[in-house]
Design an enzyme around this catalytic site. Structure first.
Site, short mmCIF file in Angstrom:
data_model
loop_
_atom_site.label_atom_id
_atom_site.label_comp_id
_atom_site.label_asym_id
_atom_site.label_seq_id
_atom_site.Cartn_x
_atom_site.Cartn_y
_atom_site.Cartn_z
N ASP A 11 0.86 -1.18 0.00
CA ASP A 11 0.00 0.00 0.00
C ASP A 11 0.90 1.23 0.00
OD1 ASP A 11 -2.18 -1.62 0.11
OD2 ASP A 11 -2.52 -1.38 2.26
N ASP A 130 -14.30 -5.27 -4.18
CA ASP A 130 -14.34 -5.15 -2.72
C ASP A 130 -15.76 -5.51 -2.29
OD1 ASP A 130 -11.80 -4.23 -2.94
OD2 ASP A 130 -12.18 -2.20 -2.21
#
Lengths: 256, 213
Positions: A11, A130
């Site tokens: 990330d 997601d």
């Protein structure tokens, strides 16, 4: 035999890796290029970079990172986060990414999947799903969310997975929003339901807290690959430990 | 622009818009060479070693190559036995034709068909799989038999002449994953994405190509 892939996810925000500060032996564990090279040496099968603070002005930083990483590591590289158009995809692929991962933009405009697949090939287009679990009187289902989980799109995740695959996605990256960051294990039911509903490979994501979780996702969850961030970044386990563990339990794994 | 004797050591990568061109160039640079990225047929024909990168669909690849006059160049390179390394769809377009999109005629350098992977397994075939070496060849020097390479494809080549099949890989079917015919080397997998074994394969190819002149 095709091996199952172990994919660390980095990330990145403002050009820095958000997690992973416990790598004391690296000169700068916040440097995505250095961390990527470390994972490459450790035997990662692929790498995913997720630009979590992506805005147009910081996108150039990501392009620079991708360029530098692709000069040093020779495994597939997927980049996601904030990519909105064919032009965004083109820039990332041109910089050296092998695949782009897209979520919000293709939910808003599913045709973008087909356009991307036609321009660059299906193998470049990873649709990130997601999914949030919803309980209801007749059991449960999953709905997809966008904008980094902030918005619910009110769309059934399994139906969307099928649609994305038929529109030309080469792979699906399925993240359980409920399990993500919780280290409670992947949502195996979600991963399995999607993997059984489509013919393209499925990457399980969200929830890995130990090596047993990786094993479960690849067996019960029927995933073709597992993505993990926390367990590798905080060195709960190394990639080579993960591979030894999975190989010992009979999972086909690439070593050496 | 390099001329004359300088060309004896030139490594070209054919630039026709393939997505993995940069990765291929990065791999060659990592090995200490400076590749020339070119869409000029003369430069390609004069090179000591040529790499044909490839990702995506066969029909698009052939039409992009045609626009640059490169399909003839590729045929000439093979005819003149010039060292050529073709990658992924770069291998597929060398066969007689492909089932991709119905039926599409290819370059017919290697008699045989390109077929769709059989159902029952995930398609595309994405990930690391083993290459079984069918021949002893210096391209495999330092690379163990059944080493893993990175694949991403939905179609595979099936040459008629098994003697050109240098490597096979199993994915629902035992398929040809590598072709060697004189100085033509072609791989269904992506050496530029296959870690150290992939780099070694390029190094072996360049050693062969550059020392052979």
């Amino acid at each position: 035999m095709l091996t199952k892939r172990i994919i660390p996810c980095l990330d990145v925000t403002q050009g820095r890796v958000v997690k992973g500060t416990s790598f004391t032996h690296l000169r700068d564990a916040g440097d995505p290029v250095e961390l990527a090279a470390f994972y490459y040496r450790e035997g990662a099968d692929e790498l995913v970079f997720l630009d979590i603070g992506a805005t147009p002005d910081v996108r150039d930083i990501m392009i620079d990172i991708v360029e530098r990483v692709s000069e040093q590591i020779f495994i597939p590289l997927t980049v996601g986060g904030g990519l909105r158009s064919i032009e965004d995809m083109r820039r990332m692929l041109k910089a050296g990414a092998d695949k782009v991962s897209i979520n919000t933009a293709v939910v808003q405009n599913p045709k973008l999947i087909t356009e991307g697949a036609e321009k660059f090939g299906s193998q470049c287009i990873v649709v990130a799903i997601d999914a949030k679990r919803l309980e209801s009187s007749d059991g449960h289902k999953w709905e997809i969310c966008t904008h980094g989980g902030r918005k619910s799109a009110g769309i059934d995740a399994i139906g969307w997975a099928k649609q994305a695959a038929s529109l030309g996605a080469g792979e699906l990256l399925v993240t359980s929003w409920d399990a993500d960051g919780q280290r409670i294990g992947y949502d195996l039911e979600l991963t399995r339901s999607i993997s059984e509903a489509v013919t393209v490979p499925v990457i399980a994501s969200g929830g890995a807290g130990n090596l047993e979780h990786l094993y479960e996702a690849l067996t019960l969850g029927k995933a073709d690959a597992v993505l993990a961030a926390t367990i590798f970044h905080y060195q709960i386990n190394s990639i080579s430990e993960a591979k030894d563990y999975l190989a010992a339990r009979g999972i086909p794994i690439r070593k050496g | 622009m390099r001329k004359g004797n300088d060309m004896a050591k030139v490594i070209s990568i054919i630039d026709y818009g393939a997505g993995n061109l940069r990765s291929v160039a990065n791999a060659i640079k990592k090995l200490g060479y400076q590749p020339m990225i070119t869409s000029d047929s003369r430069e390609v024909l004069d090179s000591a070693a040529v790499i044909l990168p490839g990702v995506g669909a066969a029909a698009d690849t052939i039409s992009s190559l045609n626009k640059l006059g490169m399909t003839d160049v590729i045929r000439q390179l093979i005819q003149r036995q010039r060292p050529l390394f073709a990658i992924c769809v770069g291998l597929q377009i060398l066969l007689s034709g492909t089932e991709e999109g119905g039926w599409y005629e290819c370059l017919k350098v290697i008699p045989g068909k390109v077929k769709k992977l059989p159902p029952g397994f995930k398609i595309p075939h994405i990930g690391w799989n083993q290459v079984k070496q069918r021949v002893s060849h210096s391209i495999f020097e330092g690379i163990p038999d059944e080493a893993n390479f990175y694949f991403v494809h939905s179609f595979y080549a099936e040459p008629e002449d098994m003697s050109v099949v240098a490597g096979t890989t199993s994915y629902g079917v035992s398929m040809c994953s590598m072709v060697i015919k004189d100085n033509l080397i072609a791989a269904q997998f992506h050496p530029e994405k296959s870690g150290e074994h992939g780099l070694r394969m390029y190094a072996n190819f360049l050693k062969l190509a550059l020392n052979g002149r």
